[in-house]
Structures are given as structure tokens and as C-alpha cells.
Design a protein around this motif. Structure first.
Motif, mmCIF file in Angstrom:
data_model
loop_
_atom_site.group_PDB
_atom_site.id
_atom_site.type_symbol
_atom_site.label_atom_id
_atom_site.label_comp_id
_atom_site.label_asym_id
_atom_site.label_seq_id
_atom_site.Cartn_x
_atom_site.Cartn_y
_atom_site.Cartn_z
ATOM 1 N N TRP A 1 19.599 -6.245 23.088
ATOM 2 C CA TRP A 1 18.891 -5.541 22.013
ATOM 3 C C TRP A 1 19.807 -5.306 20.827
ATOM 4 O O TRP A 1 19.426 -5.546 19.676
ATOM 5 C CB TRP A 1 18.340 -4.217 22.542
ATOM 6 N N PHE A 2 21.036 -4.844 21.079
ATOM 7 C CA PHE A 2 21.974 -4.601 19.980
ATOM 8 C C PHE A 2 22.376 -5.900 19.293
ATOM 9 O O PHE A 2 22.497 -5.953 18.056
ATOM 10 C CB PHE A 2 23.202 -3.853 20.489
ATOM 11 N N HIS B 1 20.528 -8.474 19.042
ATOM 12 C CA HIS B 1 19.339 -8.847 18.269
ATOM 13 C C HIS B 1 19.307 -8.107 16.934
ATOM 14 O O HIS B 1 18.954 -8.698 15.896
ATOM 15 C CB HIS B 1 18.096 -8.512 19.090
ATOM 16 N N GLN B 2 19.664 -6.831 16.952
ATOM 17 C CA GLN B 2 19.685 -6.064 15.702
ATOM 18 C C GLN B 2 20.795 -6.544 14.769
ATOM 19 O O GLN B 2 20.579 -6.730 13.562
ATOM 20 C CB GLN B 2 19.887 -4.569 15.999
ATOM 21 N N ARG C 1 20.152 -10.062 13.212
ATOM 22 C CA ARG C 1 18.884 -10.219 12.510
ATOM 23 C C ARG C 1 17.921 -11.138 13.268
ATOM 24 O O ARG C 1 17.339 -12.074 12.709
ATOM 25 C CB ARG C 1 19.121 -10.738 11.088
ATOM 26 N N GLY C 2 17.785 -10.883 14.557
ATOM 27 C CA GLY C 2 16.830 -11.651 15.348
ATOM 28 C C GLY C 2 17.347 -13.006 15.771
ATOM 29 O O GLY C 2 16.652 -14.019 15.626
ATOM 30 N N THR D 1 12.333 2.182 19.012
ATOM 31 C CA THR D 1 13.392 3.192 19.084
ATOM 32 C C THR D 1 12.798 4.576 18.905
ATOM 33 O O THR D 1 11.734 4.755 18.290
ATOM 34 C CB THR D 1 14.461 2.954 18.008
ATOM 35 N N ASN E 1 17.207 6.712 17.238
ATOM 36 C CA ASN E 1 17.458 5.281 17.123
ATOM 37 C C ASN E 1 17.892 4.655 18.454
ATOM 38 O O ASN E 1 18.601 3.661 18.472
ATOM 39 C CB ASN E 1 18.507 4.980 16.042
ATOM 40 N N PRO F 1 16.778 2.654 21.780
ATOM 41 C CA PRO F 1 15.651 1.834 22.225
ATOM 42 C C PRO F 1 15.118 2.300 23.576
ATOM 43 O O PRO F 1 15.850 2.836 24.399
ATOM 44 C CB PRO F 1 16.271 0.434 22.336
ATOM 45 N N ARG G 1 9.962 -10.163 17.381
ATOM 46 C CA ARG G 1 10.121 -8.794 16.889
ATOM 47 C C ARG G 1 10.099 -7.901 18.127
ATOM 48 O O ARG G 1 9.019 -7.513 18.623
ATOM 49 C CB ARG G 1 9.000 -8.408 15.923
ATOM 50 N N ASP H 1 10.630 -4.875 18.660
ATOM 51 C CA ASP H 1 10.141 -3.503 18.577
ATOM 52 C C ASP H 1 8.632 -3.398 18.766
ATOM 53 O O ASP H 1 8.133 -2.358 19.225
ATOM 54 C CB ASP H 1 10.554 -2.861 17.252
#
Length: 495
Positions: free
Chosen positions: A45-46, A48-49, A52-53, A94, A98, A100, A144, A146
């Protein structure tokens, strides 16, 4: 990878896990309102952030289906499996801090997101080429996390009774074992749907979110601290970065594009390696890993290094049939500064693997945080090279679809990617050979370099299979042809 270990190794592993895991069939603890991510999921997840995907963690595959396919039954089968496995309809928003958490989409919302996208390519000049392009485009989908389910499914019609089924899953919800589970359940559900029967799928006793909560809860136990101590001691003094000689400067942001180099270990050499393995109380996995470690040391001049190896991670029987990101990475260290004989290298690989499997309850991400290596998004932390060997010995694929009246074969993976500098993937075949491929980062290496490395590996194996007493520095890695080419180049350069 527990299937590659001996029974004694598995018992040892289970004994070590006993102090950390609850009984296999106990009811799961009440799930938190906002279930946490499993440690391995948090790492993805981190990443990915930060990236930028990134597409590096997309897991694409596609099947060519020939025969009278009931497309409506297939779509219903896919929906049934998505309804069964919450992780395939989970997104990761999140909270106010912030942080997840896991949010499971309800079945109706999941149905809307996992509609099988239909494509009719029958009128294209080359339907197969059009399907290959489509597979590549789908493999490049940026999830995406989220608010989007981590699964995409598409179906392309190439002609009468000729289709391609494509699947793209984000690694945050999937691992290698999951593909076999997904294929098996879709196949069973299709047989039920196409035959108007109830699919023979037993109810699931738990879900991936329950596993994630259980694993996250281990971190406060005394047993967990002991496991961390093992990894601190085992990895102390190993090279924090293994830098293979590259053709190109390492980019600050990798593209993750991978090339492939084929590997073939002939049956005679493979049989000698199996005999050597048995004599040393090792598996073929351990012996081939020892050779890989030795070649890496010769290439880099680094005597103490770590190679990444996979482990299934489904620590309880109740998790065996679940789709999800259970797989863990084990950094397998080796110390070769004393120039050991190859037989001794096999012994060390065996002991390192057995010990690592016995302490596999610590997720790789937690090991990384414990050792605090210099974080660099351009390379994988702790291990930059990877090794795996499928020792099933059947030469068949467990993750092919089995649809009534329809033949299935692999079609394409879409884009080939690697998160490592190099990955070695081997598999035993029914004819006694061992085949595989070296995936290499195209950012760093040319195809000729990867081909040479693969040939050096097979040369190394052939030499030590014939003489296991040969010391590391004496193992020949060049074939007669490669030596002749080197001498010709040297002569041309000095003439």
C-alpha cells in the motif's frame, strides 16, 4: 514453498509456529470494525502511494479457451467466486489519521465492479494479435486501491468457439497459490452454472481480513520478539545491497520492465543433482539455490549475501483454501568467505532454509523495518535477487482452468515485470529435466548479459553435479564456446 521441504522440515516449522498460532480449527476472533492490513499488504500500500500507482504489483494472466463456451455461465462463476472471497472485493481507504484499513464492498457493489468486460475481436485483421494488445493494455491498469476492487476480468471473442479470458489482480489481494485456488473455484463454479447444478464449493470458515487481523496481533507477543531476534542475528554482516554488474546505470525510478532468458538443465545433470541432494539430506530446491548463491558470489565478489525465496505463508489449515496475499519473502543468507566445497554449500543452504522456514511468522516488511537498511525506491530492500523452484515433479500446471467441454491453455501474461534486479524461476518436468527462466530488469541488463548469466548457471550446475567436492573458486562457469569467444575477442583487441 513448504511443499519443497522434507516432512521433518515441515514439522520443525509447525513446531516453531505453535507458540504463535492458535489451534487450526478455532473460530476466528471478532473482526475489528476497520480491519487492519496485513504487514505485507501495508508495504504494498505504501509503495503504491509513493510510486503513484505503480504497475509492478499487477498480476496478469490470460487463458485461450477453445470449445463451446457458455459465456453467461462463466460470468456467473466469476461473480460467485468474488462473492465467496472478500479479499477480491476489498478496497483500502484511509481513516482520519491517514492509516489504511480494509473495507469490504458489499456483493452488489462488487458485482458492478467485476463485470466481465466483453470484447468481440473476430473482425480484427488478426484476432490473436488484437487479444495480445488487449492483454497488455489490461495488464497496465492502474488500480485505485482506495475505492476500487483489486480484480479485473475480461473476455475476448476471437471467433466461433474461440475465446481469451483475461484476469488482472493487484498483488495486495493475491499471491501465486491464489491463482490455483481462483482457477479451481471458477472451474468448479462454471461446471455447476453451465449444468444448472449447485457448484461443489464448501463454505469458507474464515476470510483474509481475519488472517490480517490475526497476523497483525502477533507483533506484541514474546514469541514474536524471539523470532525477530533470529533474523537480526542471521542477517547481521550480510551485504545490504548486492550489486550485479550491469549494462546500464540504475534509474532513480525503475520501470519494472522485465526480459526473460530461458534455462534448461538436462535430465542427466538434474538426476545427478537429485542424487547429490539425497546424499546431503537436502531437496533439489536447496541444491539449486546453493549453486545460485555461489554464482552470485562469483559475479559480485561478495562472500556474504542474501537471496530472497518464497514461502506460502498460510500458517493455519483454515487459510489453505483462501485467496489473498499470504506469501512471505524469506531472505536466505549465505557465508562463502572460506571458499567451501559445493557439498558444504548445499549443507549451508539446507540449514539456512530450514531455519528460515521455522521462523517464517515474521513478515518480510517487519524484518526490513527491524534491520533499517537505507531505503531506496530504485531497488528492493534487503534482497535484490530472487530464487524459486517448483518441485512438484509433474510438469503440469495446477492453475489452468478446467471448463466442461472447453480446452484451456495459457495465452499471455501481458507485460512481464520484475520488482527485483533478477529472478530465477525453475520447475521440475515430468521428463526429468529442470526448466525455467531468468527474469531480469531491462533497466539494468541487456538480453545478451542475461543469456550469459543463465548459461553460466547451467555450466556451474553441470560442473558441481559431476564433482561436488569442487571448491567455489574452482567451479568453471564458462562453456568451451564462451571461452573461445572470449579468447577471440581478446586476440582481436590486442592484434
Amino acid at each position: 514453498m513448504t511443499g519443497n521441504l522434507s516432512d521433518a522440515a515441515r514439522v520443525l516449522m509447525e513446531q516453531r509456529l505453535a507458540g504463535l498460532a492458535a489451534p487450526a480449527r478455532e473460530a476466528p476472533d471478532p473482526r475489528p470494525e476497520r480491519p487492519p492490513l496485513a504487514p505485507a499488504q501495508r508495504r504494498l500500500w505504501f509503495i503504491h502511494q509513493l510510486s503513484r500507482g505503480s504497475l509492478a504489483y499487477n498480476v496478469p494472466t490470460a487463458y485461450r479457451l477453445r470449445g463451446p463456451l457458455d459465456t453467461e455461465a462463466l460470468e456467473r462463476a466469476v461473480r460467485l467466486v468474488v462473492r465467496r472471497h472478500e479479499v477480491l472485493r476489498t478496497c483500502y481507504p484511509t481513516d482520519n489519521d491517514n492509516e489504511p484499513f480494509q473495507r469490504v464492498l458489499d456483493a452488489d457493489a462488487a458485482d458492478r465492479q467485476t463485470l466481465v468486460a466483453r470484447h468481440d475481436l473476430g473482425s480484427a485483421p488478426s484476432p490473436v494479435d488484437a487479444a495480445l494488445r488487449l492483454a497488455g493494455e489490461e495488464a497496465d491498469h492502474r488500480f485505485r486501491l482506495d475505492d476500487e476492487a483489486p480484480l479485473r476480468v475480461w473476455l475476448a471473442r476471437l471467433g466461433p468457439d474461440d475465446h481469451v479470458l483475461g484476469i488482472v489482480v493487484h498483488h495486495i489481494a493475491f499471491d501465486r497459490e491464489s491463482l490455483a485456488i481462483l482457477a479451481g473455484e471458477v472451474s468448479a463454479a462454471y461446471r455447476g452454472e453451465a449444468g444448472a447444478e449447485t457448484p461443489g464449493l464448501p463454505p469458507l470458515e474464515t476470510q483474509y481480513a481475519d488472517f490480517a487481523a490475526w497476523q497483525s496481533g502477533l507483533t506484541d507477543t514474546a514469541g514474536y520478539e524471539r523470532e525477530l531476534g533470529f533474523w537480526r542475528e542471521t542477517l547481521r554482516g550480510l551485504a545490504p545491497v548486492l550489486e550485479l554488474p550491469a549494462d546500464h546505470e540504475r534509474p532513480k525510478e525503475p520501470t519494472y520492465r522485465a526480459g526473460e532468458a530461458a534455462i534448461l538443465i538436462d535430465a542427466e545433470t538434474a538426476d545427478r543433482l537429485r542424487t547429490l541432494s539425497a546424499e546431503r539430506g537436502a531437496s533439489l530446491f536447496m541444491t539449486c539455490l546453493a549453486a545460485f548463491q555461489g554464482l552470485l558470489s562469483r559475479y559480485t565478489g561478495v562472500p556474504d549475501l542474501a537471496v530472497g525465496c518464497p514461502v506460502n505463508g498460510r500458517a493455519k489449515v483454515v487459510y489453505e483454501g483462501l485467496i489473498g496475499f499470504f506469501a512471505n519473502s524469506l531472505p536466505i543468507g549465505v557465508r562463502l568467505g572460506d571458499n567451501p566445497a559445493f557439498g558444504t554449500m548445499v549443507d549451508r543452504a539446507r540449514e539456512a532454509l530450514l531455519s528460515a522456514h521455522a521462523h517464517q511468522s515474521v513478515p518480510f516488511d517487519r524484518i526490513v523495518r527491524e534491520l533499517s537498511p537505507l531505503r531506496d525506491l530504485s531497488r528492493n530492500p534487503l534482497v535484490q535477487v530472487w530464487f524459486d523452484l517448483d518441485a512438484s515433479g509433474t510438469g503440469t500446471a495446477a492453475d489452468l482452468l478446467d471448463l466442461t467441454g472447453v480446452s484451456a491453455e495459457y495465452f499471455a501474461e501481458g507485460r512481464v515485470r520484475t520488482r527485483f534486479d533478477a529472478e530465477m524461476h525453475l520447475s521440475e518436468r515430468a521428463d526429468g529435466t529442470v526448466t525455467g527462466r531468468l527474469l531480469y530488469a531491462q533497466d539494468l541488463f541487456e538480453a545478451a548479459t542475461a543469456d550469459a548469466f543463465s548459461e553460466h548457471y547451467t555450466n556451474f550446475l553441470a560442473a558441481v553435479a559431476a564433482d561436488p567436492g569442487m571448491r567455489l573458486s574452482r567451479v568453471p562457469i564458462f562453456s568451451a564456446r564462451q571461452l573461445a569467444t572470449l579468447l577471440d575477442d581478446w586476440s582481436a583487441g590486442t592484434g
